[in-house]
Design a protein around this motif. Structure first.
Motif, mmCIF file in Angstrom:
data_model
loop_
_atom_site.group_PDB
_atom_site.id
_atom_site.type_symbol
_atom_site.label_atom_id
_atom_site.label_comp_id
_atom_site.label_asym_id
_atom_site.label_seq_id
_atom_site.Cartn_x
_atom_site.Cartn_y
_atom_site.Cartn_z
ATOM 1 N N THR A 133 0.984 -1.414 0.041
ATOM 2 C CA THR A 133 0.078 0.088 0.039
ATOM 3 C C THR A 133 0.758 1.269 0.041
ATOM 4 O O THR A 133 0.348 2.247 -0.437
ATOM 5 C CB THR A 133 -1.028 -0.012 1.338
ATOM 6 O OG1 THR A 133 -0.039 -0.113 2.219
ATOM 7 C CG2 THR A 133 -1.934 -1.135 1.038
ATOM 8 N N LEU B 126 -5.205 3.704 3.612
ATOM 9 C CA LEU B 126 -3.813 3.626 3.940
ATOM 10 C C LEU B 126 -3.603 3.519 5.314
ATOM 11 O O LEU B 126 -2.645 2.849 5.813
ATOM 12 C CB LEU B 126 -3.113 4.953 3.177
ATOM 13 C CG LEU B 126 -1.623 4.730 3.389
ATOM 14 C CD1 LEU B 126 -0.865 3.537 2.612
ATOM 15 C CD2 LEU B 126 -1.122 6.062 2.667
ATOM 16 N N TYR C 108 -4.449 0.041 6.407
ATOM 17 C CA TYR C 108 -3.406 -1.140 5.808
ATOM 18 C C TYR C 108 -2.159 -0.438 5.490
ATOM 19 O O TYR C 108 -1.759 0.071 4.340
ATOM 20 C CB TYR C 108 -3.964 -1.573 4.653
ATOM 21 C CG TYR C 108 -5.316 -2.426 4.872
ATOM 22 C CD1 TYR C 108 -5.385 -3.727 5.576
ATOM 23 C CD2 TYR C 108 -6.555 -1.734 4.550
ATOM 24 C CE1 TYR C 108 -6.666 -4.255 5.943
ATOM 25 C CE2 TYR C 108 -7.809 -2.412 4.946
ATOM 26 C CZ TYR C 108 -7.669 -3.687 5.660
ATOM 27 O OH TYR C 108 -8.842 -4.283 5.900
#
Length: 142
Positions: free
Chosen positions: A40, A52, A55
């Protein structure tokens, strides 16, 4: 010296892109369920900030029935997905892909070049246990 891993990764990435092009043209067939894991924080990945934050390193998306605006480009693919009824547009660079799997077809790809964390771990294991390393020096043709 031949860089076998680099050659293999190049062809795995091409296979992945060909699969995406097939999906772009024909859609996903009944029963197919695709898992795509990617980095990511890769500089060429574009995802909403709220994703974001959730993750920060890597994420696996599932593509099955509900996706939209699926476009396969030369260096990335774009896809719209819904997360808890919130639509999000993702741009995923091919160099960020860690793995791809289609359990229905019992098929998967793992792109080693894109998974630096796991490669570092493997290198550390080799240093800890050098007995499992084969030295091919004596077998090379002169």
């Amino acid at each position: 010296m031949i860089n076998y891993q680099k050659i293999l990764n190049k062809n795995l990435k091409k296979t992945f892109i060909d699969i995406l092009k097939d999906i772009e043209k024909n859609g996903i067939k009944d029963g197919n369920l695709l898992y795509i894991t990617f980095i990511t924080k890769h500089p060429l990945v574009s995802i909403p900030n709220w994703i974001l934050k959730k993750y920060p390193d890597e994420m696996t998306i599932v593509i099955q029935y509900e996706y939209y605006d699926f476009i396969v480009n030369k260096n990335n693919f774009k896809i719209g997905l819904s997360f808890n009824n919130i639509k999000a547009n993702l741009i995923i660079d091919y160099n960020s892909i860690i793995s791809f799997a289609d359990p229905f077809e019992n098929f998967g790809l793992k792109l080693q070049q894109n998974n630096n964390k796991k490669l570092k771990t493997k290198n550390n294991l080799k240093k800890q246990n050098p007995n499992n390393v084969i030295d091919f020096t004596n077998y090379k043709k002169n």
